[in-house]
Enzyme design. Structure first.
Site, PDB file in Angstrom:
ATOM      1  N   LYS A  39       0.815  -1.199   0.000  1.00  0.00           N
ATOM      2  CA  LYS A  39       0.000   0.000   0.000  1.00  0.00           C
ATOM      3  C   LYS A  39       0.856   1.259   0.000  1.00  0.00           C
ATOM      4  O   LYS A  39       2.076   1.212   0.166  1.00  0.00           O
ATOM      5  CB  LYS A  39      -0.943  -0.006   1.198  1.00  0.00           C
ATOM      6  CG  LYS A  39      -1.887  -1.201   1.228  1.00  0.00           C
ATOM      7  CD  LYS A  39      -2.768  -1.283  -0.001  1.00  0.00           C
ATOM      8  CE  LYS A  39      -3.843  -0.228  -0.032  1.00  0.00           C
ATOM      9  NZ  LYS A  39      -4.775  -0.375  -1.174  1.00  0.00           N
ATOM     10  N   HIS A  82      -1.667   4.082  -6.148  1.00  0.00           N
ATOM     11  CA  HIS A  82      -2.988   4.729  -6.174  1.00  0.00           C
ATOM     12  C   HIS A  82      -2.878   6.208  -6.546  1.00  0.00           C
ATOM     13  O   HIS A  82      -3.368   7.083  -5.834  1.00  0.00           O
ATOM     14  CB  HIS A  82      -3.694   4.566  -4.832  1.00  0.00           C
ATOM     15  CG  HIS A  82      -3.872   3.139  -4.423  1.00  0.00           C
ATOM     16  ND1 HIS A  82      -4.713   2.281  -5.075  1.00  0.00           N
ATOM     17  CD2 HIS A  82      -3.292   2.414  -3.428  1.00  0.00           C
ATOM     18  CE1 HIS A  82      -4.661   1.094  -4.509  1.00  0.00           C
ATOM     19  NE2 HIS A  82      -3.806   1.135  -3.522  1.00  0.00           N
TER      20      HIS A  82
END
Length: 365
Positions: free
Chosen positions: A78, A96
């Site tokens: 992440k 992201h």
């Protein structure tokens, strides 16, 4: 003779993230092929530090990656913490950033400032453009699991707060046992839920369908949609008429018509057609301009798995008819049924060991 490439597995900093970008088995394979693997100690990772040590990796201090030599490859899953520190290393992770998610510019500018490089795992594809390694199947499986748990919680606890905090499960059979128990308890309140999955032909959709069938949802209650069914463009009334909607569509860079909107659901409520009470948006990009599930605008988490959608201002699901002073009949609004959205952006952490193992099998050649 050149020095071996050093892969530095960092400890994940995202709350409730228990997965790992490397498993001990994958680390051992890399070491056997000539890599050096350093692994930060981690109290949250599903694999114990000792498992990596037994595989031949070197354990290093948690959070030590900013100080290691610039030649070391920093591997994670992440995103990094939201800081302003320039990044000097080569980072391999799911960033992201490239769909204009919230804060993407701040993240990306850290790399040129420090001379670092980002390899975003989301865009690692084979010659046919198919993603090489992703958590799609696990995400769909875990998303469907939380959708069912939310649905049964609503039935069994109609006047209580939303679904409480969730923790990870050691194995998929443990998760299934919990879901089957909840479904069995709820069947005296309502029949099996009608479920609609969009993106059913992809890995994510296949994972969601697998969970639903394993949990005992009859095939007749599972509607599987993909590009052929959505080609006409949304919003789709069929979503309002299902009990559970699971969005498994991978978001690209091009906008698509919304699958569902608040006004559509309000209209379905006015007409007495709305059954929908749970949405799980596995794709989960609420701040993306291309998000087709336009009924919420924030992420949820394992500590607060759902967010309520407020449809109360303009409509209801049940109405009564009264006669006013002029002798005309009109609808009197009643309280609408609840609608909860699951929008967790790391769903596979519900089954962190199995998700990590599946991911690494795909990632390593």
């Amino acid at each position: 003779m050149s020095s071996p490439t050093v892969i530095h597995l960092r400890s994940e900093c995202k709350q409730f993230e228990h997965r790992s970008a490397l498993t001990p088995t994958a680390a051992k394979s890399l070491i056997e092929h000539g890599y050096t693997v350093n692994v930060e100690r981690s109290p949250a990772r599903i694999f114990k530090d000792e498992e990596f040590e037994a595989a031949g990796a070197t354990l290093v201090l948690e959070g030590s990656w900013p100080e290691v030599p610039e030649s070391h490859l920093i591997l994670g899953l992440k995103e990094l913490p939201e800081e302003d520190m320039p990044l000097k290393h080569t980072h391999i992770q799911f960033a992201h950033c490239y769909k204009e998610q919230s804060g993407w510019q701040q993240v990306l500018r850290r790399f040129p400032r420090g001379g670092g490089t980002l390899y975003d795992l989301e865009f690692l594809t084979d010659p046919k453009g198919r993603r090489v390694a992703a958590f799609g199947s696990s995400a769909g499986y875990c998303g469907a699991a939380l959708a069912l748990l939310t649905y049964t919680h609503q039935l069994l606890n109609p006047d209580s707060p939303p679904l409480p905090a969730q923790s990870f499960y050691p194995t998929a059979p443990d998760l299934l046992k919990t879901i089957k128990s909840s479904l069995a308890s709820s069947l005296n309140r309502a029949p099996s839920p009608k479920c609609l999955i969009i993106g059913s032909l992809g890995r994510c959709g296949s994972g969601a369908i697998s969970l639903l069938k394993s949990a005992g949802i009859p095939a007749a209650d599972i509607t599987e949609w993909d590009m052929a069914e959505t080609a006409r463009g949304g919003p789709f009334d069929e979503i309002a008429e299902a009990d559970i909607f699971i969005n498994c569509v991978y978001l690209g860079n091009a906008p698509i018509p919304p699958f569902v909107t608040k006004e559509q659901l309000r209209q379905a409520g006015r007409e007495g057609r709305r059954r929908l009470s749970v949405v799980c948006d596995v794709s989960c990009d609420p701040t993306s301009p291309n998000n087709p599930v336009r009924i919420y605008d924030t992420w949820t988490s394992f500590s607060e798995p759902t967010v309520a959608v407020d449809l109360s201002h303009h409509t209801t699901d049940t109405t009564t008819t009264n006669t006013n002073n002029n002798g005309q009949e009109g609808k009197v609004e009643a309280k609408p049924k609840p609608l909860s959205v699951v929008a967790i952006d790391h769903l596979p952490s519900l089954l962190p060991r199995e998700a990590s193992e599946e991911y690494c099998r795909d990632l390593l050649p």
